[in-house]
Design a protein around this motif. Structure first.
Motif, short mmCIF file in Angstrom:
data_model
loop_
_atom_site.label_atom_id
_atom_site.label_comp_id
_atom_site.label_asym_id
_atom_site.label_seq_id
_atom_site.Cartn_x
_atom_site.Cartn_y
_atom_site.Cartn_z
N SER A 181 -75.75 40.96 1.83
CA SER A 181 -75.98 40.59 0.43
C SER A 181 -76.07 41.83 -0.45
N LEU A 182 -76.78 42.83 0.03
CA LEU A 182 -76.97 44.06 -0.74
C LEU A 182 -75.70 44.92 -0.74
N ASN A 183 -74.86 44.75 0.27
CA ASN A 183 -73.55 45.40 0.25
C ASN A 183 -72.73 44.89 -0.94
N ALA A 184 -72.85 43.60 -1.22
CA ALA A 184 -72.17 43.02 -2.38
C ALA A 184 -72.74 43.58 -3.68
N VAL A 185 -74.05 43.76 -3.73
CA VAL A 185 -74.69 44.35 -4.90
C VAL A 185 -74.16 45.76 -5.14
N ASP A 186 -74.05 46.54 -4.08
CA ASP A 186 -73.53 47.90 -4.20
C ASP A 186 -72.11 47.90 -4.78
N ALA A 187 -71.29 46.97 -4.31
CA ALA A 187 -69.91 46.88 -4.79
C ALA A 187 -69.88 46.53 -6.28
N LEU A 188 -70.74 45.62 -6.69
CA LEU A 188 -70.80 45.22 -8.10
C LEU A 188 -71.30 46.37 -8.98
N ARG A 189 -72.31 47.07 -8.49
CA ARG A 189 -72.83 48.21 -9.25
C ARG A 189 -71.80 49.32 -9.37
N ALA A 190 -70.97 49.47 -8.34
CA ALA A 190 -69.91 50.48 -8.39
C ALA A 190 -68.90 50.17 -9.49
N HIS A 191 -68.85 48.90 -9.90
CA HIS A 191 -67.99 48.47 -11.01
C HIS A 191 -68.78 48.34 -12.31
N ASP A 192 -69.96 49.00 -12.34
CA ASP A 192 -70.79 49.09 -13.55
C ASP A 192 -71.35 47.74 -14.00
N ALA A 193 -71.56 46.82 -13.05
CA ALA A 193 -72.22 45.55 -13.37
C ALA A 193 -73.72 45.76 -13.48
N ASN A 194 -74.35 44.97 -14.34
CA ASN A 194 -75.80 44.97 -14.48
C ASN A 194 -76.34 43.78 -13.69
N ILE A 195 -76.93 44.04 -12.53
CA ILE A 195 -77.38 42.95 -11.66
C ILE A 195 -78.75 42.46 -12.11
N ASN A 221 -84.03 47.69 -5.54
CA ASN A 221 -84.59 47.21 -6.81
C ASN A 221 -83.89 45.92 -7.28
N ILE A 222 -83.76 44.98 -6.34
CA ILE A 222 -83.14 43.70 -6.63
C ILE A 222 -84.17 42.59 -6.48
N GLU A 223 -84.27 41.75 -7.50
CA GLU A 223 -85.18 40.61 -7.48
C GLU A 223 -84.51 39.45 -6.74
N LEU A 224 -85.17 38.98 -5.68
CA LEU A 224 -84.62 37.90 -4.86
C LEU A 224 -85.49 36.66 -4.95
N HIS A 225 -84.84 35.52 -5.16
CA HIS A 225 -85.52 34.21 -5.12
C HIS A 225 -84.68 33.26 -4.28
N THR A 226 -85.34 32.28 -3.67
CA THR A 226 -84.63 31.31 -2.84
C THR A 226 -85.15 29.90 -3.12
N LEU A 227 -84.28 28.91 -2.88
CA LEU A 227 -84.72 27.52 -3.04
C LEU A 227 -85.73 27.16 -1.97
N SER A 228 -85.48 27.60 -0.74
CA SER A 228 -86.38 27.29 0.37
C SER A 228 -86.45 28.47 1.32
N SER A 229 -87.31 28.35 2.33
CA SER A 229 -87.51 29.46 3.26
C SER A 229 -87.88 28.94 4.64
N TYR A 230 -87.93 29.84 5.57
CA TYR A 230 -88.23 29.50 6.96
C TYR A 230 -89.59 28.81 7.10
N ASP A 231 -90.60 29.32 6.42
CA ASP A 231 -91.94 28.74 6.52
C ASP A 231 -91.96 27.29 6.03
N TYR A 232 -91.29 27.02 4.92
CA TYR A 232 -91.20 25.65 4.41
C TYR A 232 -90.39 24.78 5.37
N LEU A 233 -89.36 25.36 5.94
CA LEU A 233 -88.50 24.60 6.84
C LEU A 233 -89.27 24.10 8.06
N ILE A 234 -89.98 24.99 8.74
CA ILE A 234 -90.66 24.56 9.97
C ILE A 234 -91.82 23.62 9.65
#
Length: 213
Positions: A135-149, A171-184
């Motif tokens: 996921s962060l590899n994608a962020v790096d690629a976007l930043r290399a193209h001067d995107a504001n994440i 320095n990336i803010e991550l949010h998710t709909l659900s997680s492992y703890d909620y799943l189990i």
């Protein structure tokens, strides 16, 4: 970070219902990393269920706006988040792009597919977060193209400490709909697993790289 407990529980239950998340405690899965795991998550199957994909699309679209405002572009991480990312972009009426793990070796040799201009605000959509590396590899690629994440929103996260550390470093803010703890928790409440199995699943998360069945 999961923002809404009700959404987290409902999302987990829907994933369990359609076997997007499979639990195999006796015959664990082997991840690409070599880790043995009693759980395997394939959120791409959501796309085959119209009612569920619409629910996920709308919840993610609402959370994008609530968390980050309306960005200029939605970016999906290839390949798992291309479909759901496009649905979120459609819900919000925004342009969509996607990011490959690496640039193509032929043709235009693109890593980013679609139109992205310098300094545009981008929210990245993911289907699944484990360590966060791809996921962060994608962020790096976007930043290399001067995107504001502005941040990243995913359907599901395993909630590993290493992922939190990796996102903090970038320095990336991550949010998710659900997680492992909620799943189990949801799996136990709805009878998908027994109490003994719940304990095994909790133990696995404590040290997944060294866990053995």
């Amino acid at each position: 970070m999961v923002l809404n407990k009700d959404t987290a529980k409902k999302s987990a239950e829907l994933l369990l219902q359609i076997n997007a998340i499979k639990l195999e405690l006796e015959n664990p899965f082997t991840w690409a990393s070599g880790w043995k795991s009693p759980i395997y998550c394939d959120n791409r199957i959501i796309l085959s269920y119209p009612l569920i994909r619409n629910y996920i699309r709308e919840e993610m679209g609402k959370q994008v706006e609530n968390l980050f405002g309306k960005p200029d572009v939605i970016a999906g991480v290839a390949t798992g988040a291309i479909g759901i990312g496009m649905l979120v972009a459609e819900y919000l009426g925004l342009p969509f792009i996607y990011v490959r793990p690496e640039a193509k070796a032929h043709g235009r040799q693109n890593q980013i597919e679609g139109k992205l201009e310098a300094n545009q605000n981008v929210v990245v959509i993911e289907d699944l977060i484990s360590t966060g590396k791809s996921s962060l590899n994608a962020v790096d690629a976007l930043r290399a193209h001067d995107a504001n994440i502005k941040g990243m929103l995913a359907i599901f996260s395993y909630g590993f400490d290493v992922a939190d550390q990796n996102f903090a470093k970038k320095n990336i803010e991550l949010h998710t709909l659900s997680s492992y703890d909620y799943l189990i928790e949801q799996a136990a409440e709805t009878g998908h697993i027994k109490e003994a199995q719940l304990n095994t699943l909790k133990d696995w998360k404590k040290n997944p790289s060294a866990w053995k069945p």
